[in-house]
Design a protein around this motif. Structure first.
Motif, mmCIF file in Angstrom:
data_model
loop_
_atom_site.group_PDB
_atom_site.id
_atom_site.type_symbol
_atom_site.label_atom_id
_atom_site.label_comp_id
_atom_site.label_asym_id
_atom_site.label_seq_id
_atom_site.Cartn_x
_atom_site.Cartn_y
_atom_site.Cartn_z
ATOM 1 N N GLY A 10 62.889 47.505 21.358
ATOM 2 C CA GLY A 10 62.823 46.502 20.287
ATOM 3 C C GLY A 10 63.717 45.299 20.501
ATOM 4 O O GLY A 10 63.819 44.436 19.627
ATOM 5 N N ALA A 11 64.374 45.206 21.674
ATOM 6 C CA ALA A 11 65.325 44.104 21.897
ATOM 7 C C ALA A 11 64.617 42.768 22.067
ATOM 8 O O ALA A 11 63.565 42.691 22.724
ATOM 9 C CB ALA A 11 66.158 44.403 23.144
ATOM 10 N N PHE A 12 65.216 41.720 21.491
ATOM 11 C CA PHE A 12 64.773 40.340 21.725
ATOM 12 C C PHE A 12 65.229 39.951 23.131
ATOM 13 O O PHE A 12 66.418 40.020 23.442
ATOM 14 C CB PHE A 12 65.415 39.423 20.682
ATOM 15 N N ILE A 13 64.284 39.583 23.996
ATOM 16 C CA ILE A 13 64.681 39.262 25.382
ATOM 17 C C ILE A 13 64.397 37.811 25.755
ATOM 18 O O ILE A 13 64.715 37.413 26.885
ATOM 19 C CB ILE A 13 64.010 40.208 26.403
ATOM 20 N N GLY A 14 63.803 37.020 24.858
ATOM 21 C CA GLY A 14 63.572 35.611 25.185
ATOM 22 C C GLY A 14 62.417 35.038 24.397
ATOM 23 O O GLY A 14 62.042 35.584 23.353
ATOM 24 N N TRP A 15 61.875 33.946 24.897
ATOM 25 C CA TRP A 15 60.737 33.351 24.195
ATOM 26 C C TRP A 15 59.842 32.577 25.157
ATOM 27 O O TRP A 15 60.242 32.247 26.274
ATOM 28 C CB TRP A 15 61.188 32.466 23.026
ATOM 29 N N CYS A 16 58.641 32.334 24.674
ATOM 30 C CA CYS A 16 57.628 31.637 25.471
ATOM 31 C C CYS A 16 56.982 30.594 24.567
ATOM 32 O O CYS A 16 56.772 30.844 23.379
ATOM 33 C CB CYS A 16 56.588 32.664 25.933
ATOM 34 N N SER A 17 56.692 29.420 25.132
ATOM 35 C CA SER A 17 56.108 28.380 24.282
ATOM 36 C C SER A 17 54.792 27.873 24.833
ATOM 37 O O SER A 17 54.613 27.730 26.045
ATOM 38 C CB SER A 17 57.075 27.205 24.121
ATOM 39 N N PHE A 18 53.887 27.648 23.900
ATOM 40 C CA PHE A 18 52.651 26.912 24.142
ATOM 41 C C PHE A 18 52.907 25.578 23.455
ATOM 42 O O PHE A 18 53.017 25.509 22.235
ATOM 43 C CB PHE A 18 51.480 27.676 23.500
ATOM 44 N N ALA A 19 53.074 24.513 24.244
ATOM 45 C CA ALA A 19 53.620 23.265 23.703
ATOM 46 C C ALA A 19 52.646 22.094 23.882
ATOM 47 O O ALA A 19 51.702 22.172 24.674
ATOM 48 C CB ALA A 19 54.927 22.949 24.428
ATOM 49 N N ARG A 20 52.885 21.046 23.110
ATOM 50 C CA ARG A 20 52.175 19.769 23.295
ATOM 51 C C ARG A 20 50.649 19.937 23.250
ATOM 52 O O ARG A 20 49.931 19.278 24.008
ATOM 53 C CB ARG A 20 52.578 19.096 24.623
ATOM 54 N N TRP A 21 50.174 20.831 22.390
ATOM 55 C CA TRP A 21 48.720 21.051 22.298
ATOM 56 C C TRP A 21 48.039 19.768 21.823
ATOM 57 O O TRP A 21 48.372 19.233 20.774
ATOM 58 C CB TRP A 21 48.441 22.229 21.364
ATOM 59 N N ASN A 22 47.100 19.286 22.641
ATOM 60 C CA ASN A 22 46.367 18.054 22.326
ATOM 61 C C ASN A 22 44.872 18.375 22.351
ATOM 62 O O ASN A 22 44.270 18.479 23.429
ATOM 63 C CB ASN A 22 46.713 16.967 23.352
ATOM 64 N N PRO A 23 44.251 18.555 21.173
ATOM 65 C CA PRO A 23 42.836 18.947 21.130
ATOM 66 C C PRO A 23 41.910 17.891 21.729
ATOM 67 O O PRO A 23 40.823 18.242 22.201
ATOM 68 C CB PRO A 23 42.555 19.124 19.629
ATOM 69 N N ASP A 24 42.304 16.611 21.711
ATOM 70 C CA ASP A 24 41.454 15.573 22.311
ATOM 71 C C ASP A 24 41.429 15.706 23.831
ATOM 72 O O ASP A 24 40.370 15.675 24.454
ATOM 73 C CB ASP A 24 41.948 14.175 21.921
ATOM 74 N N PHE A 25 42.608 15.853 24.398
ATOM 75 C CA PHE A 25 42.695 16.018 25.864
ATOM 76 C C PHE A 25 42.384 17.460 26.282
ATOM 77 O O PHE A 25 42.216 17.746 27.452
ATOM 78 C CB PHE A 25 44.095 15.661 26.366
ATOM 79 N N ARG A 26 42.391 18.360 25.301
ATOM 80 C CA ARG A 26 42.223 19.811 25.562
ATOM 81 C C ARG A 26 43.298 20.304 26.517
ATOM 82 O O ARG A 26 43.038 21.081 27.430
ATOM 83 C CB ARG A 26 40.808 20.095 26.094
ATOM 84 N N SER A 27 44.531 19.807 26.310
ATOM 85 C CA SER A 27 45.628 20.147 27.216
ATOM 86 C C SER A 27 46.857 20.602 26.436
ATOM 87 O O SER A 27 46.997 20.312 25.241
ATOM 88 C CB SER A 27 45.992 18.935 28.075
ATOM 89 N N ALA A 28 47.736 21.315 27.141
ATOM 90 C CA ALA A 28 48.979 21.792 26.519
ATOM 91 C C ALA A 28 49.999 22.058 27.615
ATOM 92 O O ALA A 28 49.697 21.968 28.813
ATOM 93 C CB ALA A 28 48.711 23.071 25.721
ATOM 94 N N GLY A 29 51.217 22.373 27.182
ATOM 95 C CA GLY A 29 52.289 22.722 28.115
ATOM 96 C C GLY A 29 52.693 24.174 27.934
ATOM 97 O O GLY A 29 52.376 24.804 26.919
#
Ligand SMILES: CC(C)(COP(=O)(O)OP(=O)(O)OC[C@H]1O[C@@H](n2cnc3c(N)ncnc32)[C@H](O)[C@@H]1OP(=O)(O)O)[C@@H](O)C(=O)NCCC(=O)NCCS
Length: 195
Positions: free
Chosen positions: A77-96
Protein backbone atom coordinates in the motif's frame (compact mmCIF):
# COMPACT_ATOMS: atom_id res chain seq x y z
CA UNK A 1 -14.73 19.38 -20.77
CA UNK A 2 -13.66 17.81 -17.44
CA UNK A 3 -11.40 14.76 -17.52
CA UNK A 4 -11.97 12.77 -14.31
CA UNK A 5 -8.72 11.23 -13.07
CA UNK A 6 -9.16 7.46 -13.26
CA UNK A 7 -8.16 4.70 -10.86
CA UNK A 8 -6.11 2.08 -12.71
CA UNK A 9 -4.91 -1.34 -11.64
CA UNK A 10 -1.89 -3.31 -12.79
CA UNK A 11 -0.40 -6.54 -11.45
CA UNK A 12 1.65 -4.71 -8.81
CA UNK A 13 0.34 -1.14 -8.71
CA UNK A 14 -2.71 0.96 -8.11
CA UNK A 15 -2.83 4.38 -9.79
CA UNK A 16 -5.37 6.79 -8.36
CA UNK A 17 -6.28 10.48 -7.92
CA UNK A 18 -4.26 12.44 -5.34
CA UNK A 19 -5.84 13.56 -2.07
CA UNK A 20 -4.70 15.95 0.67
CA UNK A 21 -3.55 12.87 2.62
CA UNK A 22 -0.71 12.42 0.10
CA UNK A 23 0.92 15.77 0.89
CA UNK A 24 3.52 14.46 3.36
CA UNK A 25 4.67 11.58 1.14
CA UNK A 26 4.67 13.83 -1.91
CA UNK A 27 6.75 16.46 -0.13
CA UNK A 28 9.21 13.79 1.04
CA UNK A 29 9.60 12.55 -2.54
CA UNK A 30 10.05 16.01 -4.08
CA UNK A 31 12.52 17.08 -1.37
CA UNK A 32 15.13 14.54 -2.46
CA UNK A 33 17.83 16.23 -4.55
CA UNK A 34 19.06 12.86 -5.81
CA UNK A 35 15.62 11.94 -7.17
CA UNK A 36 15.12 15.40 -8.70
CA UNK A 37 18.58 15.67 -10.26
CA UNK A 38 17.23 15.45 -13.85
CA UNK A 39 13.83 17.03 -13.11
CA UNK A 40 12.90 20.34 -14.77
CA UNK A 41 12.52 22.16 -11.46
CA UNK A 42 14.48 22.17 -8.17
CA UNK A 43 13.66 20.05 -5.11
CA UNK A 44 10.93 21.46 -2.88
CA UNK A 45 11.86 23.21 0.34
CA UNK A 46 8.35 24.03 1.52
CA UNK A 47 5.54 21.57 2.35
CA UNK A 48 2.99 24.06 0.98
CA UNK A 49 4.23 23.10 -2.48
CA UNK A 50 2.75 19.63 -1.96
CA UNK A 51 -0.61 21.09 -0.94
CA UNK A 52 -0.64 23.33 -4.02
CA UNK A 53 0.22 20.33 -6.17
CA UNK A 54 -2.88 18.48 -4.96
CA UNK A 55 -5.05 21.54 -5.69
CA UNK A 56 -3.58 21.73 -9.19
CA UNK A 57 -4.41 18.05 -9.76
CA UNK A 58 -8.09 18.87 -9.24
CA UNK A 59 -7.86 21.92 -11.51
CA UNK A 60 -6.35 19.82 -14.31
CA UNK A 61 -9.22 17.35 -14.01
CA UNK A 62 -11.84 20.12 -13.93
CA UNK A 63 -10.31 21.86 -16.96
CA UNK A 64 -9.85 18.55 -18.75
CA UNK A 65 -6.21 19.28 -19.57
CA UNK A 66 -4.58 16.30 -17.89
CA UNK A 67 -4.39 13.76 -15.11
CA UNK A 68 -1.84 13.19 -12.36
CA UNK A 69 -2.04 9.77 -10.77
CA UNK A 70 -0.53 8.75 -7.45
CA UNK A 71 1.13 5.33 -7.62
CA UNK A 72 0.64 2.89 -4.73
CA UNK A 73 2.39 -0.48 -4.52
CA UNK A 74 -0.27 -3.13 -4.02
CA UNK A 75 1.86 -5.44 -1.84
CA UNK A 76 2.18 -2.95 1.03
CA UNK A 77 0.00 0.00 0.00
CA UNK A 78 3.01 2.36 -0.04
CA UNK A 79 2.94 5.55 -2.12
CA UNK A 80 5.93 5.18 -4.45
CA UNK A 81 5.50 8.10 -6.88
CA UNK A 82 3.27 9.51 -9.56
CA UNK A 83 2.65 9.56 -13.28
CA UNK A 84 1.14 12.35 -15.35
CA UNK A 85 -0.85 12.57 -18.53
CA UNK A 86 -0.26 16.24 -19.30
CA UNK A 87 -1.07 18.99 -21.80
CA UNK A 88 -4.03 17.09 -23.29
CA UNK A 89 -5.08 18.95 -26.45
CA UNK A 90 -8.21 17.44 -28.07
CA UNK A 91 -7.72 19.54 -31.24
CA UNK A 92 -4.19 18.31 -31.82
CA UNK A 93 -5.10 14.93 -30.26
CA UNK A 94 -1.81 15.16 -28.38
CA UNK A 95 -0.57 15.04 -24.79
CA UNK A 96 2.56 14.74 -22.67
CA UNK A 97 3.77 12.04 -20.30
CA UNK A 98 5.79 12.30 -17.10
CA UNK A 99 6.67 10.16 -14.08
CA UNK A 100 8.71 10.17 -10.89
CA UNK A 101 9.35 7.36 -8.43
CA UNK A 102 10.98 7.23 -5.05
CA UNK A 103 14.56 5.95 -5.32
CA UNK A 104 13.77 2.96 -3.08
CA UNK A 105 11.41 1.75 -5.82
CA UNK A 106 13.76 2.15 -8.81
CA UNK A 107 14.97 -0.72 -10.96
CA UNK A 108 11.93 -2.97 -10.56
CA UNK A 109 9.98 -2.05 -13.66
CA UNK A 110 7.44 0.07 -11.78
CA UNK A 111 7.79 3.21 -13.93
CA UNK A 112 7.25 1.24 -17.11
CA UNK A 113 4.27 -0.60 -15.59
CA UNK A 114 2.66 2.61 -14.34
CA UNK A 115 3.25 4.64 -17.52
CA UNK A 116 1.96 1.78 -19.63
CA UNK A 117 -1.27 1.71 -17.63
CA UNK A 118 -1.72 5.47 -18.11
CA UNK A 119 -1.07 5.20 -21.86
CA UNK A 120 -3.51 2.31 -22.15
CA UNK A 121 -6.19 4.31 -20.37
CA UNK A 122 -5.51 7.37 -22.54
CA UNK A 123 -5.46 5.54 -25.87
CA UNK A 124 -8.57 3.51 -25.00
CA UNK A 125 -10.54 6.44 -23.54
CA UNK A 126 -9.58 9.47 -25.61
CA UNK A 127 -9.23 10.31 -29.29
CA UNK A 128 -5.49 10.55 -28.69
CA UNK A 129 -2.89 10.30 -31.43
CA UNK A 130 0.46 11.58 -30.13
CA UNK A 131 2.12 11.44 -26.72
CA UNK A 132 5.34 13.38 -26.17
CA UNK A 133 7.92 13.21 -23.40
CA UNK A 134 11.02 15.29 -22.84
CA UNK A 135 14.00 13.75 -21.03
CA UNK A 136 17.26 15.23 -19.78
CA UNK A 137 19.90 13.66 -22.02
CA UNK A 138 21.75 12.45 -18.89
CA UNK A 139 18.68 10.52 -17.70
CA UNK A 140 19.38 7.10 -19.23
CA UNK A 141 16.87 5.28 -17.02
CA UNK A 142 14.00 7.51 -18.13
CA UNK A 143 15.01 7.25 -21.80
CA UNK A 144 14.99 3.48 -21.40
CA UNK A 145 11.50 3.55 -19.87
CA UNK A 146 10.20 5.46 -22.90
CA UNK A 147 11.91 3.09 -25.30
CA UNK A 148 10.36 0.11 -23.50
CA UNK A 149 6.98 1.77 -24.02
CA UNK A 150 7.58 2.12 -27.77
CA UNK A 151 8.50 5.81 -27.93
CA UNK A 152 10.93 6.97 -30.61
CA UNK A 153 13.62 9.56 -29.96
CA UNK A 154 12.84 12.40 -32.37
CA UNK A 155 15.41 15.04 -31.58
CA UNK A 156 17.38 17.09 -29.10
CA UNK A 157 16.42 20.42 -27.62
CA UNK A 158 19.69 22.18 -26.83
CA UNK A 159 19.96 23.94 -23.48
CA UNK A 160 16.28 23.24 -22.88
CA UNK A 161 16.36 23.59 -19.08
CA UNK A 162 18.19 25.75 -16.61
CA UNK A 163 17.67 24.54 -13.04
CA UNK A 164 19.61 26.32 -10.32
CA UNK A 165 22.08 27.42 -12.98
CA UNK A 166 22.59 23.89 -14.35
CA UNK A 167 21.98 24.00 -18.11
CA UNK A 168 20.86 20.74 -19.74
CA UNK A 169 19.81 19.42 -23.12
CA UNK A 170 16.60 17.39 -23.53
CA UNK A 171 15.67 14.57 -25.86
CA UNK A 172 12.18 14.67 -27.34
CA UNK A 173 10.42 11.33 -27.53
CA UNK A 174 7.12 10.67 -29.31
CA UNK A 175 4.64 7.81 -29.42
CA UNK A 176 1.93 7.68 -32.10
CA UNK A 177 -1.31 5.74 -31.85
CA UNK A 178 -0.28 3.51 -34.74
CA UNK A 179 2.86 2.53 -32.80
CA UNK A 180 1.06 1.94 -29.50
CA UNK A 181 1.06 -1.69 -28.34
CA UNK A 182 -1.05 -3.22 -25.56
CA UNK A 183 2.00 -4.56 -23.69
CA UNK A 184 5.51 -3.14 -23.08
CA UNK A 185 7.06 -6.34 -24.50
CA UNK A 186 5.20 -5.90 -27.80
CA UNK A 187 6.03 -2.18 -27.81
CA UNK A 188 9.76 -2.81 -27.46
CA UNK A 189 9.75 -5.54 -30.11
CA UNK A 190 7.84 -3.33 -32.55
CA UNK A 191 10.12 -0.39 -31.87
CA UNK A 192 13.27 -2.44 -32.42
CA UNK A 193 11.78 -3.70 -35.67
CA UNK A 194 11.44 -0.10 -36.88
CA UNK A 195 14.98 1.00 -35.92
C1 LIG B 1 13.39 7.39 -14.44
C2 LIG B 1 12.63 6.57 -13.42
C3 LIG B 1 11.15 6.94 -13.46
C4 LIG B 1 12.77 5.07 -13.77
O1 LIG B 1 11.98 4.32 -12.85
P1 LIG B 1 12.15 2.74 -12.71
O2 LIG B 1 10.95 2.21 -12.01
O3 LIG B 1 13.50 2.43 -12.16
O4 LIG B 1 12.11 2.30 -14.27
P2 LIG B 1 11.98 0.82 -14.84
O5 LIG B 1 12.50 -0.15 -13.82
O6 LIG B 1 10.59 0.62 -15.35
O7 LIG B 1 12.95 0.88 -16.10
C5 LIG B 1 14.24 1.44 -15.97
C6 LIG B 1 15.12 0.95 -17.11
O8 LIG B 1 16.26 1.79 -17.20
C7 LIG B 1 17.43 1.00 -17.07
N1 LIG B 1 18.43 1.83 -16.40
C8 LIG B 1 18.46 2.24 -15.13
N2 LIG B 1 19.53 3.02 -14.93
C9 LIG B 1 20.17 3.10 -16.11
C10 LIG B 1 21.36 3.75 -16.55
N3 LIG B 1 22.08 4.50 -15.72
N4 LIG B 1 21.74 3.60 -17.84
C11 LIG B 1 21.00 2.86 -18.70
N5 LIG B 1 19.85 2.23 -18.34
C12 LIG B 1 19.47 2.34 -17.06
C13 LIG B 1 16.99 -0.21 -16.26
O9 LIG B 1 17.89 -1.30 -16.41
C14 LIG B 1 15.62 -0.46 -16.89
O10 LIG B 1 15.73 -1.05 -18.17
P3 LIG B 1 15.55 -2.65 -18.42
O11 LIG B 1 14.20 -3.02 -17.90
O12 LIG B 1 15.69 -2.81 -19.88
O13 LIG B 1 16.65 -3.32 -17.61
C15 LIG B 1 13.20 6.78 -11.99
O14 LIG B 1 14.58 6.60 -12.02
C16 LIG B 1 12.88 8.14 -11.43
O15 LIG B 1 11.80 8.36 -10.89
N6 LIG B 1 13.82 9.08 -11.54
C17 LIG B 1 13.66 10.41 -10.98
C18 LIG B 1 12.59 11.23 -11.69
C19 LIG B 1 12.84 11.30 -13.17
O16 LIG B 1 13.95 11.47 -13.62
N7 LIG B 1 11.72 11.17 -13.90
C20 LIG B 1 11.77 11.21 -15.36
C21 LIG B 1 11.81 12.60 -15.84
S1 LIG B 1 11.81 12.62 -17.64
Amino acid sequence: MPLPTPTLHTDRLRLRPFTEADADALFALHSKAHVLRYWDSPPWGDRARAERFVVTCRQLADEGTGARLAIDRVSDGAFIGWCSFARWNPDFRSAGLGYILDDAAWGQGYATEAAHAVLRWAYETLDLNRVQAEVDTRNAASARVLEKLGFLREGTMREDCVVNGDVSDSWVYGLLRRDWRPSPEKALAAREGRC
